[in-house]
Design a protein around this motif. Structure first.
Motif, PDB file in Angstrom:
ATOM      1  N   GLU A 189      34.195  36.834  59.373  1.00 24.65           N
ATOM      2  CA  GLU A 189      33.035  36.450  58.559  1.00 24.65           C
ATOM      3  C   GLU A 189      33.319  36.668  57.074  1.00 24.65           C
ATOM      4  O   GLU A 189      32.989  35.817  56.236  1.00 24.65           O
ATOM      5  CB  GLU A 189      31.811  37.269  58.987  1.00 24.65           C
ATOM      6  CG  GLU A 189      31.245  36.882  60.338  1.00 24.65           C
ATOM      7  CD  GLU A 189      30.174  37.840  60.821  1.00 24.65           C
ATOM      8  OE1 GLU A 189      29.451  37.488  61.771  1.00 24.65           O
ATOM      9  OE2 GLU A 189      30.055  38.952  60.262  1.00 24.65           O
ATOM     10  N   ILE A 192      35.744  34.055  55.673  1.00 19.76           N
ATOM     11  CA  ILE A 192      35.044  32.798  55.393  1.00 19.76           C
ATOM     12  C   ILE A 192      34.244  32.925  54.102  1.00 19.76           C
ATOM     13  O   ILE A 192      34.273  32.032  53.242  1.00 19.76           O
ATOM     14  CB  ILE A 192      34.133  32.411  56.572  1.00 19.76           C
ATOM     15  CG1 ILE A 192      34.974  32.101  57.804  1.00 19.76           C
ATOM     16  CG2 ILE A 192      33.243  31.227  56.209  1.00 19.76           C
ATOM     17  CD1 ILE A 192      34.186  32.023  59.092  1.00 19.76           C
ATOM     18  N   GLY A 195      36.513  32.742  51.230  1.00 22.53           N
ATOM     19  CA  GLY A 195      36.923  31.357  51.011  1.00 22.53           C
ATOM     20  C   GLY A 195      35.855  30.565  50.292  1.00 22.53           C
ATOM     21  O   GLY A 195      36.153  29.759  49.392  1.00 22.53           O
ATOM     22  N   CYS A 223      27.371  26.703  55.244  1.00 23.97           N
ATOM     23  CA  CYS A 223      28.287  27.777  55.634  1.00 23.97           C
ATOM     24  C   CYS A 223      27.637  29.145  55.434  1.00 23.97           C
ATOM     25  O   CYS A 223      27.713  30.016  56.307  1.00 23.97           O
ATOM     26  CB  CYS A 223      29.577  27.672  54.834  1.00 23.97           C
ATOM     27  SG  CYS A 223      30.838  28.844  55.347  1.00 23.97           S
ATOM     28  N   LEU A 227      26.658  32.134  58.191  1.00 25.37           N
ATOM     29  CA  LEU A 227      27.088  33.525  58.091  1.00 25.37           C
ATOM     30  C   LEU A 227      25.934  34.510  58.254  1.00 25.37           C
ATOM     31  O   LEU A 227      26.154  35.722  58.315  1.00 25.37           O
ATOM     32  CB  LEU A 227      27.803  33.760  56.750  1.00 25.37           C
ATOM     33  CG  LEU A 227      29.184  33.103  56.620  1.00 25.37           C
ATOM     34  CD1 LEU A 227      29.766  33.342  55.240  1.00 25.37           C
ATOM     35  CD2 LEU A 227      30.144  33.603  57.697  1.00 25.37           C
ATOM     36  N   LEU A 236      33.589  30.980  64.643  1.00 25.22           N
ATOM     37  CA  LEU A 236      33.990  31.472  63.326  1.00 25.22           C
ATOM     38  C   LEU A 236      35.336  30.890  62.900  1.00 25.22           C
ATOM     39  O   LEU A 236      35.525  30.530  61.734  1.00 25.22           O
ATOM     40  CB  LEU A 236      34.044  32.998  63.327  1.00 25.22           C
ATOM     41  CG  LEU A 236      32.700  33.718  63.298  1.00 25.22           C
ATOM     42  CD1 LEU A 236      32.891  35.210  63.532  1.00 25.22           C
ATOM     43  CD2 LEU A 236      31.968  33.472  61.979  1.00 25.22           C
ATOM     44  N   LEU A 239      34.749  27.475  61.747  1.00 28.05           N
ATOM     45  CA  LEU A 239      34.101  27.486  60.438  1.00 28.05           C
ATOM     46  C   LEU A 239      35.118  27.818  59.341  1.00 28.05           C
ATOM     47  O   LEU A 239      35.047  27.279  58.235  1.00 28.05           O
ATOM     48  CB  LEU A 239      32.955  28.501  60.435  1.00 28.05           C
ATOM     49  CG  LEU A 239      32.085  28.554  59.167  1.00 28.05           C
ATOM     50  CD1 LEU A 239      31.471  27.191  58.876  1.00 28.05           C
ATOM     51  CD2 LEU A 239      30.997  29.612  59.312  1.00 28.05           C
ATOM     52  N   ALA A 240      36.075  28.689  59.653  1.00 29.73           N
ATOM     53  CA  ALA A 240      37.126  29.017  58.680  1.00 29.73           C
ATOM     54  C   ALA A 240      37.960  27.781  58.348  1.00 29.73           C
ATOM     55  O   ALA A 240      38.274  27.532  57.174  1.00 29.73           O
ATOM     56  CB  ALA A 240      38.016  30.122  59.233  1.00 29.73           C
ATOM     57  N   ASP A 242      36.975  24.658  58.678  1.00 31.47           N
ATOM     58  CA  ASP A 242      36.085  23.744  57.945  1.00 31.47           C
ATOM     59  C   ASP A 242      35.969  24.178  56.474  1.00 31.47           C
ATOM     60  O   ASP A 242      35.882  23.335  55.577  1.00 31.47           O
ATOM     61  CB  ASP A 242      34.699  23.716  58.582  1.00 31.47           C
ATOM     62  CG  ASP A 242      34.684  23.003  59.933  1.00 31.47           C
ATOM     63  OD1 ASP A 242      35.656  22.254  60.216  1.00 31.47           O
ATOM     64  OD2 ASP A 242      33.718  23.191  60.699  1.00 31.47           O
ATOM     65  N   THR A 243      35.973  25.486  56.257  1.00 30.47           N
ATOM     66  CA  THR A 243      35.924  26.002  54.884  1.00 30.47           C
ATOM     67  C   THR A 243      37.181  25.597  54.118  1.00 30.47           C
ATOM     68  O   THR A 243      37.120  25.246  52.934  1.00 30.47           O
ATOM     69  CB  THR A 243      35.774  27.530  54.887  1.00 30.47           C
ATOM     70  OG1 THR A 243      34.570  27.886  55.581  1.00 30.47           O
ATOM     71  CG2 THR A 243      35.709  28.085  53.476  1.00 30.47           C
ATOM     72  N   LEU A 539      43.178  29.154  53.433  1.00 30.18           N
ATOM     73  CA  LEU A 539      42.396  28.453  54.456  1.00 30.18           C
ATOM     74  C   LEU A 539      42.619  26.944  54.364  1.00 30.18           C
ATOM     75  O   LEU A 539      42.651  26.253  55.392  1.00 30.18           O
ATOM     76  CB  LEU A 539      40.910  28.781  54.307  1.00 30.18           C
ATOM     77  CG  LEU A 539      40.494  30.210  54.662  1.00 30.18           C
ATOM     78  CD1 LEU A 539      39.000  30.408  54.435  1.00 30.18           C
ATOM     79  CD2 LEU A 539      40.852  30.542  56.110  1.00 30.18           C
ATOM     80  N   SER A 543      44.026  24.680  57.333  1.00 35.83           N
ATOM     81  CA  SER A 543      43.208  23.563  57.828  1.00 35.83           C
ATOM     82  C   SER A 543      43.985  22.250  57.829  1.00 35.83           C
ATOM     83  O   SER A 543      43.677  21.335  58.597  1.00 35.83           O
ATOM     84  CB  SER A 543      41.937  23.416  56.988  1.00 35.83           C
ATOM     85  OG  SER A 543      42.225  22.881  55.702  1.00 35.83           O
TER      86      SER A 543
END
Length: 590
Positions: A189, A192, A195, A223, A227, A236, A239-240, A242-243, A539, A543
């Protein structure tokens, strides 16, 4: 004038500075003896013992009071984004709220704002922005005949304008150590969040130059809302990633803002030798503030120098045209105390990277935007007269130093402009390998690894570099590789950490030319990290599927061993070793 009105005053008075110092000192006396005044922070690389700063002051110099206020501000910011995310899904936008969240996130990045009073002001604004965001959501629901789905989180409490001490106590409730989640999930968390904070810094740089993007704002709010929820490990990790994708878009926006505003960087020789005359040094990342300085000092017999991450500014055509932009002074951010003590002029800190100033030069430091430090003058408007007047009062450099130069300005347009030559050089064997050696610099002696590694890179290999980590080796002479009558510099300075987009664009373009992916190129990434913008870039690379990145000088403290194993298994992330020679040998086998 009341005490409160003086504190809120936008004037740059000595009285205001003294009052801020007095308030800060009073807070220290009030809370320093309490065991529960200790902080916990592990958002940067230089955490205490590699696990987290947990005393009255962090390694960066941030007090436990500021840490607590930041924790509280981040908590309220997530609440603001929760309402804003739901409103946006129903078609309602509020630019004022968007920009406040952006600035709030940036203000909590490492080495940005150390000022308790400024954070109180942010929190006062945050309370009104939270009310505004909730009102927007209720109104759009009513207009659409929808029953509002109100979040379960508690409202903030400080409507009676409490003192700083009360806010600090409230902030302790939101310490990382107070979470009910496992260390593994909490660490992801936080990764993220870091980021998002790093991307928000990039987005703020673009916004200052007039570039904003609704999709970027939407993801930021979505985002932060997520969180506040208890997502699973798989959720998670998604989501990381995607960040990271979001940050790539944000860096593209910043590249657009910089190049539209100042032109595409071109190869430029930059003097690193002071010249006689009155002087101002500009540090941080903000090209807009540098332009303001250059415009307002024109014909005033004041020389302007860049420092730290401002070095790449010399490559932009619309900035390099100013003849009194005479060179680059000093090195990376962590050397400020020594370098600024010796600098005989005024200092402007434009974004992150401020180090707690010593008494030797504190009176000559001015801050802009989100930057803040108790007792340091903050310039709110675009009128930089206080900075300029200070420079005129200081002695300046008394004589010229022997001229030495370094080369900058290798953005993606310049490098891809000779892509055919580079590709042919690779195919012919003139260039055997590329090494991207870049990222943040820092205090530790083991960061000399990056200097040693760069020195050992064979002469038939090219080094790409960016961010302030390059100061470890950018003043060394690496020479050139001659191919078809053209001399290709072996060290190509791509720019700031903000210019990571250029590095990625170059790598992707070369991969397409060789009909492979980035992992199939004769390219190795050796990255040094320090703060949250570096997390955002990492990140982004993950990604995009980039694997086998070497990172140092140590892995993030917020990543627990099980999470590190996931990253190693999926992406081949590996910490640098203690031996540059050994690592280089392994990488050249690729």
């Amino acid at each position: 004038m009341s005490l409160l009105s003086i504190i809120k005053s936008k004037s740059l008075t000595t009285t205001k500075l003294h009052l801020q110092n007095a308030i800060s000192l009073n807070l220290k006396r009030q809370f320093a003896t309490k065991d529960n005044s200790k902080m916990f922070c592990y958002q940067c690389e230089q955490t205490q013992d590699g696990t987290g700063c947990n005393g009255l002051k962090g390694v960066c110099g941030k007090t436990s009071f500021v840490a607590s206020l930041q924790d509280l501000l981040l908590n309220v910011t997530k609440k603001i984004s929760t309402f804003t995310s739901m409103s946006r899904q129903l078609g309602t936008k509020n630019p004022e709220v968007d920009r406040f969240v952006l600035e709030s996130l940036f203000s909590t990045v490492t080495n940005v704002n150390f000022d308790e009073v400024r954070f109180k002001e942010y929190l006062q604004k945050a309370e009104s922005q939270l009310e505004k965001a909730e009102k927007d959501y209720r109104e759009v629901c009513q207009s659409k005949g929808i029953q509002p789905k109100m979040p379960t989180f508690a409202k903030s409490f400080w409507k009676a304008n409490p003192d700083l001490g009360s806010l600090i106590e409230e902030g302790k409730k939101f310490s990382i150590l107070k979470r009910n989640r496992s260390k593994d999930l909490t660490g992801i968390e936080e990764m993220i969040l870091y980021g998002i904070k790093g991307g928000a810094a990039y987005l703020e740089h673009a916004k200052v130059l007039g570039i904003e993007d609704e999709e970027a704002y939407s993801f930021m709010h979505d985002c932060l809302k997520k969180l506040t929820e208890e997502l699973s490990l798989d959720e998670l990790l998604k989501l990381a990633m995607d960040t990271g994708k979001w940050n790539f878009k944000v860096m593209e926006l910043l590249d657009k803002a910089n190049t539209q505003g100042y032109g595409d960087p071109v190869p430029t020789k930059v003097s690193i030798s002071p010249v006689a005359g009155k002087c101002i040094v500009v540090s941080g990342h903000d090209l807009y503030d540098l332009e303001l300085v250059l415009k307002q000092t024109e014909n005033k017999n004041i020389n302007v120098y860049t420092h730290g991450e401002m070095l790449p500014a010399h490559g932009y055509p619309k900035l390099k045209k100013y003849k009194h932009l005479v060179g680059n002074y000093g090195g990376a951010w962590q050397n400020q105390k020594k370098e600024f003590s010796a600098f005989p002029g005024s200092i402007l800190m434009t974004t992150n990277c401020i180090v707690p100033p010593s008494d030797a030069y504190r009176h000559r430091v001015f801050t802009r935007s989100v930057v803040g430090f108790p007792g340091v003058q903050h310039i709110l408007s675009d009128d930089l007269s206080p900075l300029i007047n200070s420079a005129l009062l200081n002695k300046g450099f008394l004589k010229d130093s022997p001229r030495k130069e370094i080369l900058v300005g290798f953005g993606h347009k310049t490098v891809l402009g000779i892509a055919d030559l580079i590709i042919d050089a690779v195919k012919s064997g003139a260039i055997k390998h590329f090494f991207l050696i870049g990222g943040c610099d820092g205090y530790e002696l083991d960061r000399n690894y990056f200097t040693d590694f760069a020195k050992r890179v064979p002469k038939d290999c090219v080094i790409l570099t960016l961010a302030c980590g390059k100061y470890r080796f950018n003043k060394l002479d690496f020479g050139t590789i001659k191919h078809k009558g053209v001399e290709i510099p072996r060290l190509l300075d791509i720019g700031q950490c903000n210019d990571s987009y250029s590095a990625i664009k170059i790598a992707v373009a070369l991969a397409e030319a060789f009909k492979t992916d980035v992992n199939g190129l004769p390219l190795s990434l050796i990255l040094s990290w320090f703060e949250q913008k570096a997390v955002a870039v990492l990140l982004t690379l993950l990604s995009l599927g980039v694997k086998n990145i070497r990172i140092g000088p140590r892995l993030p403290a917020f990543l627990t061993p099980p999470v590190v194993k996931v990253l190693v298994d999926n992406f081949g992330i590996k910490p640098i070793s203690s031996s540059p020679k050994k690592d280089l040998k392994e990488l050249l086998k690729k």
